[in-house]
Design a protein around this motif. Structure first.
Motif, PDB file in Angstrom:
ATOM      1  N   CYS A 152      18.523  17.283  44.274  1.00 38.18           N
ATOM      2  CA  CYS A 152      19.148  17.996  43.402  1.00 38.18           C
ATOM      3  C   CYS A 152      18.653  17.318  42.039  1.00 38.18           C
ATOM      4  CB  CYS A 152      20.471  17.238  43.407  1.00 38.18           C
ATOM      5  SG  CYS A 152      21.755  17.477  44.172  1.00 38.18           S
ATOM      6  N   TYR A 153      18.111  18.039  40.902  1.00 42.58           N
ATOM      7  CA  TYR A 153      17.288  17.959  39.827  1.00 42.58           C
ATOM      8  C   TYR A 153      18.070  17.266  38.733  1.00 42.58           C
ATOM      9  CZ  TYR A 153      13.531  17.742  36.629  1.00 42.58           C
ATOM     10  OH  TYR A 153      12.699  17.070  35.970  1.00 42.58           O
ATOM     11  N   ASP A 154      19.457  17.962  39.102  1.00 46.22           N
ATOM     12  CA  ASP A 154      20.187  17.382  37.709  1.00 46.22           C
ATOM     13  C   ASP A 154      21.886  17.367  38.399  1.00 46.22           C
ATOM     14  OD1 ASP A 154      22.469  19.701  38.254  1.00 46.22           O
ATOM     15  OD2 ASP A 154      20.620  21.215  38.214  1.00 46.22           O
ATOM     16  N   ILE A 155      22.408  16.624  37.067  1.00 46.93           N
ATOM     17  CA  ILE A 155      23.442  16.159  37.715  1.00 46.93           C
ATOM     18  C   ILE A 155      25.158  16.515  38.497  1.00 46.93           C
ATOM     19  CG2 ILE A 155      25.705  14.317  36.782  1.00 46.93           C
ATOM     20  CD1 ILE A 155      23.633  12.411  37.061  1.00 46.93           C
ATOM     21  N   GLU A 156      24.861  18.264  37.440  1.00 47.03           N
ATOM     22  CA  GLU A 156      25.687  19.018  37.821  1.00 47.03           C
ATOM     23  C   GLU A 156      25.735  18.970  40.210  1.00 47.03           C
ATOM     24  OE1 GLU A 156      27.452  23.543  36.882  1.00 47.03           O
ATOM     25  OE2 GLU A 156      25.768  22.832  35.741  1.00 47.03           O
ATOM     26  N   ASN A 157      24.691  19.100  40.687  1.00 48.69           N
ATOM     27  CA  ASN A 157      23.853  19.432  41.270  1.00 48.69           C
ATOM     28  C   ASN A 157      24.327  18.618  42.819  1.00 48.69           C
ATOM     29  OD1 ASN A 157      23.343  22.279  42.483  1.00 48.69           O
ATOM     30  ND2 ASN A 157      21.619  22.079  40.827  1.00 48.69           N
ATOM     31  N   LEU A 158      23.780  17.242  41.885  1.00 48.32           N
ATOM     32  CA  LEU A 158      24.650  16.651  43.009  1.00 48.32           C
ATOM     33  C   LEU A 158      25.768  15.689  43.159  1.00 48.32           C
ATOM     34  CD1 LEU A 158      22.307  13.797  44.068  1.00 48.32           C
ATOM     35  CD2 LEU A 158      23.618  12.710  42.247  1.00 48.32           C
ATOM     36  N   GLU A 159      26.350  16.301  41.964  1.00 44.66           N
ATOM     37  CA  GLU A 159      28.019  15.850  42.057  1.00 44.66           C
ATOM     38  C   GLU A 159      28.438  17.086  43.267  1.00 44.66           C
ATOM     39  OE1 GLU A 159      29.513  16.120  37.940  1.00 44.66           O
ATOM     40  OE2 GLU A 159      29.380  13.562  37.083  1.00 44.66           O
ATOM     41  N   LEU A 160      28.637  18.022  42.347  1.00 44.65           N
ATOM     42  CA  LEU A 160      28.504  19.136  43.774  1.00 44.65           C
ATOM     43  C   LEU A 160      27.860  18.770  45.252  1.00 44.65           C
ATOM     44  CD1 LEU A 160      27.813  22.253  41.605  1.00 44.65           C
ATOM     45  CD2 LEU A 160      29.710  21.598  42.190  1.00 44.65           C
ATOM     46  N   TYR A 161      26.908  18.279  45.735  1.00 43.68           N
ATOM     47  CA  TYR A 161      27.010  17.960  46.883  1.00 43.68           C
ATOM     48  C   TYR A 161      27.744  16.644  47.514  1.00 43.68           C
ATOM     49  CZ  TYR A 161      23.499  21.592  47.393  1.00 43.68           C
ATOM     50  OH  TYR A 161      22.940  22.739  47.744  1.00 43.68           O
ATOM     51  N   MET A 162      27.414  15.865  46.521  1.00 38.05           N
ATOM     52  CA  MET A 162      28.775  15.381  47.287  1.00 38.05           C
ATOM     53  C   MET A 162      30.249  14.873  47.117  1.00 38.05           C
ATOM     54  SD  MET A 162      27.497  11.479  44.445  1.00 38.05           S
ATOM     55  CE  MET A 162      28.987  11.216  43.685  1.00 38.05           C
ATOM     56  N   ASN A 163      30.883  15.706  45.881  1.00 35.05           N
ATOM     57  CA  ASN A 163      32.003  16.129  46.869  1.00 35.05           C
ATOM     58  C   ASN A 163      32.137  16.991  48.251  1.00 35.05           C
ATOM     59  OD1 ASN A 163      32.933  15.088  44.628  1.00 35.05           O
ATOM     60  ND2 ASN A 163      33.119  16.997  43.230  1.00 35.05           N
ATOM     61  N   LEU A 164      31.241  17.731  48.432  1.00 35.94           N
ATOM     62  CA  LEU A 164      31.170  18.430  49.644  1.00 35.94           C
ATOM     63  C   LEU A 164      30.807  17.283  50.579  1.00 35.94           C
ATOM     64  CD1 LEU A 164      28.261  21.611  48.959  1.00 35.94           C
ATOM     65  CD2 LEU A 164      30.566  21.648  49.191  1.00 35.94           C
ATOM     66  N   ILE A 165      29.890  16.850  50.382  1.00 35.20           N
ATOM     67  CA  ILE A 165      29.996  15.766  51.467  1.00 35.20           C
ATOM     68  C   ILE A 165      31.136  14.621  51.600  1.00 35.20           C
ATOM     69  CG2 ILE A 165      28.841  13.610  52.173  1.00 35.20           C
ATOM     70  CD1 ILE A 165      25.952  14.828  50.802  1.00 35.20           C
ATOM     71  N   LYS A 166      31.774  14.313  50.858  1.00 30.62           N
ATOM     72  CA  LYS A 166      32.922  13.644  51.285  1.00 30.62           C
ATOM     73  C   LYS A 166      34.448  14.678  51.607  1.00 30.62           C
ATOM     74  CE  LYS A 166      32.596  11.047  46.870  1.00 30.62           C
ATOM     75  NZ  LYS A 166      33.241  10.358  45.730  1.00 30.62           N
ATOM     76  N   LEU A 167      33.942  15.627  51.101  1.00 28.58           N
ATOM     77  CA  LEU A 167      35.796  16.245  51.634  1.00 28.58           C
ATOM     78  C   LEU A 167      35.269  17.158  53.866  1.00 28.58           C
ATOM     79  CD1 LEU A 167      35.525  19.614  49.380  1.00 28.58           C
ATOM     80  CD2 LEU A 167      37.348  18.028  50.172  1.00 28.58           C
ATOM     81  N   ASN A 168      34.024  16.518  53.660  1.00 25.19           N
ATOM     82  CA  ASN A 168      33.133  17.268  55.375  1.00 25.19           C
ATOM     83  C   ASN A 168      32.994  15.806  56.089  1.00 25.19           C
ATOM     84  OD1 ASN A 168      33.264  20.027  55.106  1.00 25.19           O
ATOM     85  ND2 ASN A 168      32.557  19.657  53.744  1.00 25.19           N
ATOM     86  N   ARG A 169      33.398  14.745  55.633  1.00 22.53           N
ATOM     87  CA  ARG A 169      32.911  13.051  56.681  1.00 22.53           C
ATOM     88  C   ARG A 169      34.612  13.414  57.543  1.00 22.53           C
ATOM     89  NH1 ARG A 169      30.998   8.261  53.347  1.00 22.53           N
ATOM     90  NH2 ARG A 169      29.421   9.601  52.663  1.00 22.53           N
TER      91      ARG A 169
END
Length: 169
Positions: A152-169
């Motif tokens: 991720c080159y920007d914070i917005e994408n990084l946060e979106l992926y972090m949330n997806l990972i948290k939801l799928n643990r």
């Protein structure tokens, strides 16, 4: 876990393979495509001239030349114009076809850029969900790639992926 996040510049990533959000000509352009071509050197463009271009959703592989990775998979993402299911399927195909090439070439570590979320206008939340779901489903069924990294080159994408990972643990 076989999925990781990286915040930064994909052209700096030392991996088996990075995925370029390419233009159909495969000869470079703006954004990540231009950055990859610039860092790889003129040899990448010369090699890509022989690949015959690439259609939306397809993917092709090349050596990485002067990049720190070994290979580059080039995939052409869709422009988000009509906000319809075919654009979503085209984006999904970018990830699936890149993953299939990685599997065929037994690539261990594959790094994705955020395909179509720049100048091509795909909403970052929708694109991250499509990519994450496509990659996780593929990894459940396949041995290669061993690891996928979303760069991720920007914070917005990084946060979106972090949330997806948290939801799928």
């Amino acid at each position: 876990m076989r999925i990781e996040l990286h915040f930064g510049d994909i052209t700096e990533y030392n991996a088996d393979c990075i995925v370029n959000a390419a233009r159909p000509s495969l000869l470079g352009g703006g954004g990540v495509d231009g950055a990859i071509h610039k860092k790889a050197g003129v040899e990448l463009s010369e090699f890509c001239k022989n690949l015959g271009g690439c259609s939306v959703g397809e993917a092709k592989i090349s050596p990485a030349f002067h990049l720190p990775c070994n290979n580059v998979i080039h995939t052409v993402g869709p422009r988000y114009l009509f906000k319809n299911e075919s654009e979503i399927q085209d984006l999904k195909n970018c990830y699936l076809n890149s993953l299939e090439i990685a599997k065929k070439n037994e690539i261990k570590t594959l790094v994705f850029s955020n395909i179509s979320t720049g100048a091509y206008g795909f909403p970052k939340d929708l694109a991250s969900t499509v990519s994450f779901e496509t990659v996780t489903s593929f990894l459940l069924e396949n041995e290669f790639p061993e690891k996928v990294i979303f760069c991720c080159y920007d914070i917005e994408n990084l946060e979106l992926y972090m949330n997806l990972i948290k939801l799928n643990r």
